[in-house]
Design a protein around this motif. Structure first.
Motif, PDB file in Angstrom:
ATOM      1  N   GLN A 162     -38.495   6.831-106.687  1.00 45.29           N
ATOM      2  CA  GLN A 162     -38.679   7.827-105.636  1.00 45.29           C
ATOM      3  C   GLN A 162     -37.575   8.877-105.674  1.00 45.29           C
ATOM      4  OE1 GLN A 162     -41.578   7.629-103.719  1.00 45.29           O
ATOM      5  NE2 GLN A 162     -40.962   9.761-103.362  1.00 45.29           N
ATOM      6  N   LYS A 163     -36.340   8.434-105.891  1.00 45.36           N
ATOM      7  CA  LYS A 163     -35.231   9.381-106.005  1.00 45.36           C
ATOM      8  C   LYS A 163     -35.421  10.265-107.228  1.00 45.36           C
ATOM      9  CE  LYS A 163     -30.177   9.633-106.302  1.00 45.36           C
ATOM     10  NZ  LYS A 163     -30.212  10.595-107.421  1.00 45.36           N
TER      11      LYS A 163
ATOM     12  N   TRP B 274     -38.247  11.049-108.642  1.00 45.51           N
ATOM     13  CA  TRP B 274     -39.376  11.940-108.365  1.00 45.51           C
ATOM     14  C   TRP B 274     -38.949  13.091-107.454  1.00 45.51           C
ATOM     15  CZ3 TRP B 274     -43.950  12.905-110.347  1.00 45.51           C
ATOM     16  CH2 TRP B 274     -44.898  13.597-109.605  1.00 45.51           C
ATOM     17  N   ASP B 275     -38.175  12.798-106.436  1.00 46.81           N
ATOM     18  CA  ASP B 275     -37.711  13.841-105.514  1.00 46.81           C
ATOM     19  C   ASP B 275     -36.819  14.851-106.235  1.00 46.81           C
ATOM     20  OD1 ASP B 275     -39.091  12.601-103.473  1.00 46.81           O
ATOM     21  OD2 ASP B 275     -37.330  11.534-102.682  1.00 46.81           O
ATOM     22  N   ASP B 276     -35.976  14.373-107.140  1.00 47.42           N
ATOM     23  CA  ASP B 276     -35.105  15.276-107.900  1.00 47.42           C
ATOM     24  C   ASP B 276     -35.935  16.217-108.778  1.00 47.42           C
ATOM     25  OD1 ASP B 276     -32.902  14.119-106.764  1.00 47.42           O
ATOM     26  OD2 ASP B 276     -32.465  12.802-108.473  1.00 47.42           O
TER      27      ASP B 276
ATOM     28  N   LEU C 248     -39.071  17.215-108.214  1.00 45.86           N
ATOM     29  CA  LEU C 248     -39.740  18.177-107.342  1.00 45.86           C
ATOM     30  C   LEU C 248     -38.762  19.262-106.878  1.00 45.86           C
ATOM     31  CD1 LEU C 248     -42.049  15.908-105.145  1.00 45.86           C
ATOM     32  CD2 LEU C 248     -42.628  17.217-107.203  1.00 45.86           C
ATOM     33  N   ALA C 249     -37.513  18.877-106.621  1.00 44.45           N
ATOM     34  CA  ALA C 249     -36.506  19.864-106.231  1.00 44.45           C
ATOM     35  C   ALA C 249     -36.218  20.819-107.382  1.00 44.45           C
ATOM     36  CB  ALA C 249     -35.225  19.153-105.790  1.00 44.45           C
TER      37      ALA C 249
ATOM     38  N   GLU D 139     -48.108  10.845-107.755  1.00 42.77           N
ATOM     39  CA  GLU D 139     -47.056   9.869-108.050  1.00 42.77           C
ATOM     40  C   GLU D 139     -47.607   8.660-108.784  1.00 42.77           C
ATOM     41  OE1 GLU D 139     -44.318   8.847-104.899  1.00 42.77           O
ATOM     42  OE2 GLU D 139     -44.694  10.754-103.895  1.00 42.77           O
TER      43      GLU D 139
END
Length: 316
Positions: A205-206, A208-210, A212-213, A249
């Protein structure tokens, strides 16, 4: 060959072939010459196993190699890249060329793509304009530019860097001149442990978030689910409904876990060598004797090798 107690080669069949390889021929003459597969080659093959099984990482390395050639083989394109870099990202390190025959530059090359993403996109667009009368070069630049604009490429670069940076660090450590067999095994075990720790939903999840950022900061297309395709009737078995990922995801998560699982398994398999285990056991026994753990004045070490015995005497 009388005093030969070891031999180390790469994984070529001509060297380690079990029937007519060089290692086998030497052991026929001197059974005490233990064969080991080079640590560096073993790790490189483990990385190749991961790249082969994770298509998105393989495509990224191929595209990065094409980028390297675009910059390396033209002084005009190199100058244009440097000019754009000074305008867009002057404080970031430059682009690191990817060389297929150098094992310790893959992660640093992928990292240079990440930190210079906007520069590379602008550079490739400029390269395309410069090559408008050269159809072959124009087509190559268009292809590289299309890859840089896709979410799959950004995901693959990030995933490759995450996994290969640990492997590259291990590769550098394994090249130390004073490294022993036991030290190499310990370093490999530590790398495997670090890779296994990454295999969790929180880490994905971390990760994936990175991504997307990063995607929101560069000109990259939005991630999309693959088109649903029904398998041909001749290939269908049973009456179950084919599986399709429900979310974006769910589509990318298996790639994350596959990359980690593949390289962990490959490192374990390729570093599990009988010859290395013998050297490791012998080293531990000698160290115990030198430290006084063994109180005998003379230590006799006997280990079965090819139905014979290797006897070595040392003072405690």
């Amino acid at each position: 060959l009388t005093n030969c107690r070891g031999q180390c080669y790469d994984g070529a069949a001509v060297m380690k072939g079990i029937r007519n390889g060089v290692a086998k021929q030497i052991q026929d003459e001197q059974p005490k010459a233990i064969f080991t597969h080079c640590y560096g080659h073993s790790l490189n093959l483990a990385c190749q196993d991961m790249v082969r099984d994770v298509k998105v990482v393989k495509n990224v390395l191929d595209t990065t190699f094409e980028l390297s050639k675009l910059l390396k083989y033209s002084t005009k394109r190199t100058a244009e890249f440097s000019k754009l870099k000074e305008e867009i990202a002057p404080d970031e390190p430059g682009f690191r060329t990817l060389c297929p025959t150098r094992w310790t530059v893959r992660a640093s090359s992928l990292n240079s793509v990440l930190v210079n993403y906007e520069v590379l996109q602008a550079s490739v667009d400029r390269f395309t304009e410069m090559a408008k009368y050269d159809h072959d070069m124009s087509a190559k630049c268009n292809g590289v530019g299309h890859q840089l604009g896709s979410f799959d490429f950004l995901f693959g670069v990030s995933l490759g860097h995450l996994v290969l940076r640990l492997a590259d660090n291990l590769s550098v450590a394994l090249q130390q001149k004073s490294l022993s067999a036991a030290d190499g095994q310990r370093l490999a075990a530590q790398t495997v442990k670090a890779l296994e720790k990454l295999r969790s939903e929180d880490n994905f999840q971390k990760f994936w978030d990175d991504i997307l950022a990063k995607q929101s900061a560069v000109d990259v297309s939005d991630p999309q689910l693959p088109r649903r395709r029904k398998a041909p009737a001749r290939l269908e078995t049973g009456s179950t409904t084919p599986h399709f990922p429900a979310t974006i995801e769910d589509h990318y998560r298996p790639m994350f876990y596959t990359a980690l699982d593949t390289i962990v398994t490959a490192i374990k398999d390729r570093f599990n060598q009988p010859g290395l285990q013998k050297y490791q056991n012998l080293e531990q026994l000698l160290l115990k004797a030198a430290a006084g753990v063994v109180s005998l004045p003379r230590l006799i070490i006997t280990a079965p090798l090819q139905n014979q015995h290797y006897t070595h005497r040392c003072r405690s």
